[in-house]
Design an enzyme around this catalytic site. Structure first.
Site, PDB file in Angstrom:
ATOM      1  N   LYS A   1       0.326   4.274  -0.369  1.00  0.00           N
ATOM      2  CA  LYS A   1      -0.494   5.494   0.443  1.00  0.00           C
ATOM      3  C   LYS A   1      -0.461   6.437  -0.665  1.00  0.00           C
ATOM      4  CE  LYS A   1       0.005   3.408   4.793  1.00  0.00           C
ATOM      5  NZ  LYS A   1      -0.125   3.739   6.178  1.00  0.00           N
TER       6      LYS A   1
ATOM      7  N   GLY B   1       2.830  -0.930   4.456  1.00  0.00           N
ATOM      8  CA  GLY B   1       2.825   0.464   3.984  1.00  0.00           C
ATOM      9  C   GLY B   1       4.170   0.751   3.842  1.00  0.00           C
ATOM     10  N   GLY B   2       4.919   1.511   4.821  1.00  0.00           N
ATOM     11  CA  GLY B   2       6.156   2.299   4.687  1.00  0.00           C
ATOM     12  C   GLY B   2       7.125   1.201   4.011  1.00  0.00           C
TER      13      GLY B   2
ATOM     14  N   ASN C   1       0.742  -1.138   0.027  1.00  0.00           N
ATOM     15  CA  ASN C   1       0.069   0.124  -0.219  1.00  0.00           C
ATOM     16  C   ASN C   1       0.851   1.160  -0.002  1.00  0.00           C
ATOM     17  OD1 ASN C   1      -1.699   1.863   0.573  1.00  0.00           O
ATOM     18  ND2 ASN C   1      -2.292   1.359   2.674  1.00  0.00           N
TER      19      ASN C   1
ATOM     20  N   GLU D   1      -5.482  -4.699  10.707  1.00  0.00           N
ATOM     21  CA  GLU D   1      -4.429  -3.650  10.995  1.00  0.00           C
ATOM     22  C   GLU D   1      -4.694  -2.751  12.309  1.00  0.00           C
ATOM     23  OE1 GLU D   1      -2.373  -2.650   6.994  1.00  0.00           O
ATOM     24  OE2 GLU D   1      -4.121  -1.138   7.013  1.00  0.00           O
TER      25      GLU D   1
ATOM     26  N   GLY E   1       2.266   2.527  10.659  1.00  0.00           N
ATOM     27  CA  GLY E   1       3.409   3.714  10.597  1.00  0.00           C
ATOM     28  C   GLY E   1       3.955   3.998  11.781  1.00  0.00           C
TER      29      GLY E   1
HETATM   30  P1  PGA Z   1       2.832   0.566   7.719  1.00  0.00           P
HETATM   31  O1  PGA Z   1       1.447   0.612   6.961  1.00  0.00           O
HETATM   32  O2  PGA Z   1       3.254  -0.840   7.109  1.00  0.00           O
HETATM   33  O3  PGA Z   1       3.680   1.739   7.233  1.00  0.00           O
HETATM   34  O4  PGA Z   1       2.456   0.576   9.095  1.00  0.00           O
HETATM   35  C1  PGA Z   1       0.288  -0.605   6.940  1.00  0.00           C
HETATM   36  C2  PGA Z   1      -0.651   0.256   6.009  1.00  0.00           C
HETATM   37  O5  PGA Z   1      -1.330   1.189   6.648  1.00  0.00           O
HETATM   38  O6  PGA Z   1      -1.480  -0.671   5.466  1.00  0.00           O
END
Ligand code: PGA
Length: 251
Positions: free
Chosen positions: A11, A234-235, A9, A168, A174
């Site tokens: 974002k 995400g990241g 993702n 999640e 994040g």
């Molecule tokens: P993250 O985000 O891996 O940066 O924590 C996950 C997400 O929001 O799908």
């Protein structure tokens, strides 16, 4: 056997150059090393056509991060399921906690978005998860079940295993603070049981992803739990080597 699934993702990150660089790296890595994992990338809408074009002929699929519930028409600024399908998206993320918290998406709206996705034959990745407050109050199970049930009430259990659920925890997204393998497994088992109450065969076939600060260092620990079939990343999905390492830990 459920096939593993790892979804990136992005974002609201990226550019044409970044999409080109990142996907070039992913293409090489996936071709070289992965066979037992389904891999999906979800860039911002604008980069979807480029991603589809670059990934044509590879095993990596493309998804979107959101969709509107309506058929094409007078809905300024929105994107319809049909448009995503036409652009050859296979998946769409629905009800991400950022959409729920920042854009006021209710569980009812999330359920309608799942319906719109299903009608266009897009596989919805349905996000559920509790806030830190809710966890500390001991409300995790109730919150996650309610989010899931509003989708099931409108759409029925037969959307699975075509649809995917991503657990999640909001406090892990994040933040660098991932759920422990035990915490994640506990909620995944609850999600599978909730689906099994309606249809045990379907529950057994449905893929449940974990998301929230998954990194190459903690991926293997989290993914070794029996009810965790992959991740929503995400990241770490913005760095080709990290994303590939996470995918490889699912093999
Ligand atoms: P993250 O985000 O891996 O940066 O924590 C996950 C997400 O929001 O799908």
């Amino acid at each position: 056997m459920r096939r593993s699934l790892v979804v990136g993702n992005w974002k609201m990150n990226g550019s044409v150059v970044m999409t080109d660089d990142l996907l070039t790296g992913l293409k090489e890595g996936v071709v070289r090393s992965l066979s037992a994992v389904d891999v999906v990338v979800c860039p911002p809408f604008l980069y979807i056509p480029l991603a589809v074009q670059m990934l044509a002929g590879t095993a990596i699929e493309v998804g979107a991060q959101n969709l509107d519930i309506h058929k094409p028409g007078a809905y300024t600024g929105e994107i319809a399921a049909e448009m995503l399908k036409e652009q050859r998206c296979s998946y769409v993320i629905v009800g991400h906690s950022e959409r729920r918290a920042l854009y006021g998406e209710s569980s009812d709206l999330v359920a309608q978005k799942v319906k719109a996705a299903m009608a266009a034959e897009l596989k919805p990745i349905i996000c559920v998860g509790e806030t830190l407050d809710e966890r500390e109050r001991g409300d995790t199970g109730r919150v996650v079940r309610e989010q899931l049930m509003s989708v099931l009430d409108l759409n029925g259990v037969d959307i699975f295993p075509f649809a995917v659920v991503a657990y999640e925890p909001v406090w892990a997204i994040g933040t660098g603070r991932s759920a422990s393998p035990d915490q994640a497994q506990e909620v995944h088992a609850l999600i599978r049981e909730s689906i099994a109450e309606l249809n045990p065969v379907v529950a057994d076939q449905t893929r449940l992803l974990y998301g929230g600060s998954v990194k190459p260092e903690n991926a293997q620990g989290i993914f070794s739990s029996p009810d965790i079939d992959g991740g929503l990343i995400g990241g770490a999905a913005l760095v080709a080597s990290d994303f590939l390492a996470i995918c490889a830990s699912m093999e």
